[in-house]
Structure formats: C-alpha cells, structure tokens
Write a protein that holds these residues in place. Structure first.
Motif, PDB file in Angstrom:
ATOM      1  N   PRO A   1     -55.565 -12.559   3.903  1.00  0.00           N
ATOM      2  CA  PRO A   1     -55.971 -11.291   3.094  1.00  0.00           C
ATOM      3  C   PRO A   1     -57.393 -10.546   3.282  1.00  0.00           C
ATOM      4  CG  PRO A   1     -54.961 -12.665   1.804  1.00  0.00           C
ATOM      5  CD  PRO A   1     -55.275 -13.690   3.004  1.00  0.00           C
ATOM      6  N   HIS A   2     -57.514  -9.386   3.361  1.00  0.00           N
ATOM      7  CA  HIS A   2     -58.557  -8.532   3.784  1.00  0.00           C
ATOM      8  C   HIS A   2     -59.634  -8.976   2.476  1.00  0.00           C
ATOM      9  CE1 HIS A   2     -61.540  -5.775   5.123  1.00  0.00           C
ATOM     10  NE2 HIS A   2     -61.761  -5.251   3.956  1.00  0.00           N
ATOM     11  N   THR A   3     -59.376  -9.243   1.359  1.00  0.00           N
ATOM     12  CA  THR A   3     -60.419  -9.436   0.148  1.00  0.00           C
ATOM     13  C   THR A   3     -60.949 -11.019   0.269  1.00  0.00           C
ATOM     14  OG1 THR A   3     -58.473 -10.041  -1.289  1.00  0.00           O
ATOM     15  CG2 THR A   3     -59.413  -7.766  -1.285  1.00  0.00           C
ATOM     16  N   THR A   4     -60.248 -11.796   0.943  1.00  0.00           N
ATOM     17  CA  THR A   4     -60.748 -13.208   1.182  1.00  0.00           C
ATOM     18  C   THR A   4     -61.316 -13.518   2.375  1.00  0.00           C
ATOM     19  OG1 THR A   4     -58.497 -13.778   1.861  1.00  0.00           O
ATOM     20  CG2 THR A   4     -58.954 -13.976  -0.547  1.00  0.00           C
ATOM     21  N   LEU A   5     -61.611 -12.501   3.356  1.00  0.00           N
ATOM     22  CA  LEU A   5     -61.829 -12.860   4.564  1.00  0.00           C
ATOM     23  C   LEU A   5     -63.025 -13.703   4.793  1.00  0.00           C
ATOM     24  CD1 LEU A   5     -61.663 -12.734   7.810  1.00  0.00           C
ATOM     25  CD2 LEU A   5     -63.089 -10.451   7.348  1.00  0.00           C
ATOM     26  N   LEU A   6     -64.303 -12.991   4.033  1.00  0.00           N
ATOM     27  CA  LEU A   6     -65.553 -13.884   4.055  1.00  0.00           C
ATOM     28  C   LEU A   6     -65.545 -15.306   3.420  1.00  0.00           C
ATOM     29  CD1 LEU A   6     -68.267 -13.436   5.159  1.00  0.00           C
ATOM     30  CD2 LEU A   6     -69.130 -12.460   3.156  1.00  0.00           C
ATOM     31  N   ASP A   7     -64.592 -15.279   2.292  1.00  0.00           N
ATOM     32  CA  ASP A   7     -64.650 -16.510   1.776  1.00  0.00           C
ATOM     33  C   ASP A   7     -63.895 -17.689   2.558  1.00  0.00           C
ATOM     34  OD1 ASP A   7     -65.575 -15.638  -0.709  1.00  0.00           O
ATOM     35  OD2 ASP A   7     -63.570 -15.175  -1.736  1.00  0.00           O
ATOM     36  N   ALA A   8     -62.782 -17.170   3.345  1.00  0.00           N
ATOM     37  CA  ALA A   8     -62.297 -17.876   4.313  1.00  0.00           C
ATOM     38  C   ALA A   8     -63.232 -18.384   5.261  1.00  0.00           C
ATOM     39  CB  ALA A   8     -61.027 -17.333   4.724  1.00  0.00           C
ATOM     40  N   ALA A   9     -64.010 -17.381   6.057  1.00  0.00           N
ATOM     41  CA  ALA A   9     -64.907 -18.035   6.970  1.00  0.00           C
ATOM     42  C   ALA A   9     -66.016 -18.821   6.538  1.00  0.00           C
ATOM     43  CB  ALA A   9     -65.533 -16.824   7.654  1.00  0.00           C
ATOM     44  N   LEU A  10     -66.587 -18.529   5.373  1.00  0.00           N
ATOM     45  CA  LEU A  10     -67.512 -19.410   4.925  1.00  0.00           C
ATOM     46  C   LEU A  10     -67.010 -20.768   4.353  1.00  0.00           C
ATOM     47  CD1 LEU A  10     -69.582 -16.996   2.369  1.00  0.00           C
ATOM     48  CD2 LEU A  10     -70.321 -18.043   4.670  1.00  0.00           C
ATOM     49  N   SER A  11     -65.564 -20.950   4.113  1.00  0.00           N
ATOM     50  CA  SER A  11     -65.033 -22.028   4.021  1.00  0.00           C
ATOM     51  C   SER A  11     -64.880 -23.097   5.033  1.00  0.00           C
ATOM     52  CB  SER A  11     -63.666 -21.894   3.252  1.00  0.00           C
ATOM     53  OG  SER A  11     -62.684 -23.122   3.164  1.00  0.00           O
TER      54      SER A  11
ATOM     55  N   HIS B   1     -78.758 -16.291   4.949  1.00  0.00           N
ATOM     56  CA  HIS B   1     -78.371 -17.697   4.875  1.00  0.00           C
ATOM     57  C   HIS B   1     -77.671 -17.883   3.500  1.00  0.00           C
ATOM     58  CE1 HIS B   1     -80.434 -18.783   8.486  1.00  0.00           C
ATOM     59  NE2 HIS B   1     -81.484 -17.743   8.307  1.00  0.00           N
ATOM     60  N   PRO B   2     -76.338 -17.593   3.391  1.00  0.00           N
ATOM     61  CA  PRO B   2     -75.753 -17.674   2.135  1.00  0.00           C
ATOM     62  C   PRO B   2     -75.512 -19.058   1.555  1.00  0.00           C
ATOM     63  CG  PRO B   2     -74.144 -17.185   3.806  1.00  0.00           C
ATOM     64  CD  PRO B   2     -75.551 -17.092   4.415  1.00  0.00           C
ATOM     65  N   GLU B   3     -75.659 -20.186   2.387  1.00  0.00           N
ATOM     66  CA  GLU B   3     -75.412 -21.398   1.933  1.00  0.00           C
ATOM     67  C   GLU B   3     -76.368 -22.165   3.003  1.00  0.00           C
ATOM     68  OE1 GLU B   3     -71.677 -22.835   1.418  1.00  0.00           O
ATOM     69  OE2 GLU B   3     -70.912 -21.017   0.423  1.00  0.00           O
ATOM     70  N   PRO B   4     -76.718 -23.398   2.533  1.00  0.00           N
ATOM     71  CA  PRO B   4     -77.670 -24.456   3.365  1.00  0.00           C
ATOM     72  C   PRO B   4     -76.847 -24.558   4.766  1.00  0.00           C
ATOM     73  CG  PRO B   4     -77.728 -25.171   1.215  1.00  0.00           C
ATOM     74  CD  PRO B   4     -76.678 -24.018   1.002  1.00  0.00           C
ATOM     75  N   GLY B   5     -77.279 -24.540   5.800  1.00  0.00           N
ATOM     76  CA  GLY B   5     -76.890 -24.988   7.229  1.00  0.00           C
ATOM     77  C   GLY B   5     -76.057 -23.681   7.610  1.00  0.00           C
ATOM     78  N   ILE B   6     -75.869 -22.492   7.087  1.00  0.00           N
ATOM     79  CA  ILE B   6     -74.942 -21.692   7.549  1.00  0.00           C
ATOM     80  C   ILE B   6     -75.690 -20.297   7.658  1.00  0.00           C
ATOM     81  CG2 ILE B   6     -73.049 -19.915   7.064  1.00  0.00           C
ATOM     82  CD1 ILE B   6     -72.076 -22.406   5.099  1.00  0.00           C
ATOM     83  N   ALA B   7     -75.560 -19.735   8.860  1.00  0.00           N
ATOM     84  CA  ALA B   7     -76.377 -18.280   9.093  1.00  0.00           C
ATOM     85  C   ALA B   7     -75.262 -17.354   9.185  1.00  0.00           C
ATOM     86  CB  ALA B   7     -76.927 -18.319  10.482  1.00  0.00           C
ATOM     87  N   LEU B   8     -75.236 -16.236   8.181  1.00  0.00           N
ATOM     88  CA  LEU B   8     -74.451 -14.892   8.341  1.00  0.00           C
ATOM     89  C   LEU B   8     -74.885 -13.969   9.233  1.00  0.00           C
ATOM     90  CD1 LEU B   8     -71.821 -13.693   7.391  1.00  0.00           C
ATOM     91  CD2 LEU B   8     -72.992 -12.946   5.666  1.00  0.00           C
ATOM     92  N   VAL B   9     -74.388 -13.424  10.168  1.00  0.00           N
ATOM     93  CA  VAL B   9     -74.757 -12.545  11.192  1.00  0.00           C
ATOM     94  C   VAL B   9     -73.960 -11.196  11.113  1.00  0.00           C
ATOM     95  CG1 VAL B   9     -75.672 -12.053  13.520  1.00  0.00           C
ATOM     96  CG2 VAL B   9     -75.614 -14.256  12.756  1.00  0.00           C
ATOM     97  N   GLU B  10     -74.561 -10.226  10.619  1.00  0.00           N
ATOM     98  CA  GLU B  10     -73.844  -8.942  10.515  1.00  0.00           C
ATOM     99  C   GLU B  10     -74.321  -7.805  11.475  1.00  0.00           C
ATOM    100  OE1 GLU B  10     -72.816  -8.220   6.072  1.00  0.00           O
ATOM    101  OE2 GLU B  10     -74.737  -9.023   5.966  1.00  0.00           O
ATOM    102  N   LEU B  11     -73.233  -7.274  12.216  1.00  0.00           N
ATOM    103  CA  LEU B  11     -73.341  -6.019  13.138  1.00  0.00           C
ATOM    104  C   LEU B  11     -73.507  -4.893  11.969  1.00  0.00           C
ATOM    105  CD1 LEU B  11     -70.694  -6.737  15.831  1.00  0.00           C
ATOM    106  CD2 LEU B  11     -73.238  -7.371  15.890  1.00  0.00           C
TER     107      LEU B  11
END
Length: 254
Positions: free
Chosen positions: A179-189, A9-19
């Motif tokens: 861009p690959h380096t900003t993928l997770l940032d974009a998704a979390l945004s 849970h990187p931030e309140p209200g958000i669940a990050l699920v990783e395969l």
C-alpha cells in the motif's frame, strides 16, 4: 547550491537517499553526477550497512530531462551516456545493499535506477515505463532485463507503454508491492533486517553476488566460495555462528 539528491540517516546503519529535483525528479547531467557522488559516499561510510533510494513527491523519477535532448548531438550524447553509466553503476557497485522504494512513476532512467538496486519495493500506485523510442533515444533494455523476462521487457520497450507495479509483478518482476501509505515503512523494515548484520559480511556478499551474476553455475559457485573462505577468518563470522547456535539452543529448550 541546490542539492537534487538528499541523504538522511533515519536509523543506525541506514542511509535514506531521496531524489529531489523539481516536480518529477527528472535527471540532468548534474543530477546524475550527484547520484554518483552520493553513492560513492555511501560506499565509503562505514557506519552505513544498507541504503534506501526513493523520490520526493508523487514521482520516483521521470527519467531524463528532455530539455537536454533538444540540443544533444552525437558528441554530447557520448559524454552524457558516460555520465549516466557512472551513476547507474555506483548503485550496482555500492559496497552495501541498496533498496529501491518506488513511490510513483519510474520511467526510462528512473526504471534503470530501480533495476540497479538489490531489492525493489513498490507502492501500489507505482508505474514503470521505457519511453525511450517516444523521445528519440535508446537504452534501458539491458537494465530492465535484470527484472523482467526478455519478451516482457521488449513489449515495454517497443510500445513505450507504462505498466503498473502489479502488472510487473504478474510478469515475473521480483518486486514487493505494498500500500502506498506504508511504502517507506516497508522499505525501512527490510533495511532494518539487513542492518542487523555484519557490515563486513554484507560488503563481501554484495561483491560476491555482483561477481557471480554473469557467470555460469559452476564458475559462479566456485567464485562465490572464494568469499566464504575470505569471510571465515573474520571475527564477525564466528560471532554470527555463535549467535545462531545460541538461538537454536534456546528454541530447543522451550
């Protein structure tokens, strides 16, 4: 016990699920069961307003573990297909929106998981494919049709050739390529914007959109309106209206 699906849970209200199964996140029966259990838990967790699904490593998901296909007869295949369906539909039916953050290859059932999500953000390095005919199985076309026109989906299915994220975008897939380096940032945004909203409203919105998707325009809109009626009595509805009116008043006073 080794877990192949990890939740943080990187931030309140958000669940990050990783395969997280091996080098390519190939899916076996136990991993499908884990995916289903994970998204059932996300649905039941009232602190979660949005989930992000991604893969660990360089591959989002390479699809089914081919070792299971080697000995699979029709009886075993029927059991496996039920397991696969349950996993896919726990994403579709998850009570909150699910964002796919596709970090690499999404093949076969990996593409199916992507298409089961509500929003898709893809790395510029991501590729998508339907290799089923190359490994002696079928399936995947119906889910892919949520993202691509029929002839684009059929091209991928009959050739079994992968396509880059930019190609899918050109074919009309509603994906955001970053861009690959900003993928997770974009998704979390994107997740952060969704997490600002009322969970009650998000749950009803997801149910509404799922319910009206297979309906024609008239019946779909009538169905959708029933959720407006249900939401109108909830305090979060009035809070949202008041907040928006205050925002507009402030903007007009400048």
């Amino acid at each position: 016990m080794t877990r192949n699906v990890l939740v943080t849970h990187p931030e309140p209200g958000i669940a990050l699920v990783e395969l997280a199964r091996g080098k390519v996140n190939a899916l076996d029966k136990s991993t499908y069961e884990e995916i289903a259990a994970t998204f059932d838990a996300v649905s039941d967790d009232h602190s979660v307003k949005v989930a992000v699904l991604t893969g660990r490593g360089h591959v989002f998901c390479a699809g089914n573990d081919l070792d299971e296909f080697r000995t699979m007869d029709s009886a075993a295949a029927e059991v496996q297909m039920r397991t696969v369906r349950r996993a896919m539909f726990t994403l579709v039916d998850c009570s909150v929106p699910v964002i796919a953050a596709v970090n690499g290859a999404a093949l076969g059932s990996g593409f199916g998981l992507t298409a089961s999500c509500d929003l898709v953000i893809a790395s510029e390095r991501a590729t998508f494919g339907l290799p089923e005919l190359n490994v002696g199985v079928l399936g995947g076309g119906r889910f892919t049709s949520r993202m691509l026109p029929q002839q684009a989906m059929r091209r991928m299915f009959f050739t079994a050739e992968p396509a880059e994220a930019r190609t899918l975008e050109r074919w009309g897939a509603p994906i955001e390529v970053v861009p690959h380096t900003t993928l997770l940032d974009a998704a979390l945004s994107r997740a952060r914007i969704i997490a600002e909203k009322s969970r009650h409203a998000l749950v009803l919105a997801k149910q509404s959109l799922n319910g009206c998707e297979p309906l024609d325009l008239k019946r779909g809109y009538e169905y959708e309106q029933t959720f407006t009626v249900r939401l109108s009595d909830h305090p979060d509805s009035k809070t949202a209206v008041e907040a928006r009116m205050a925002e507009l008043a402030e903007r007009n006073s400048r």
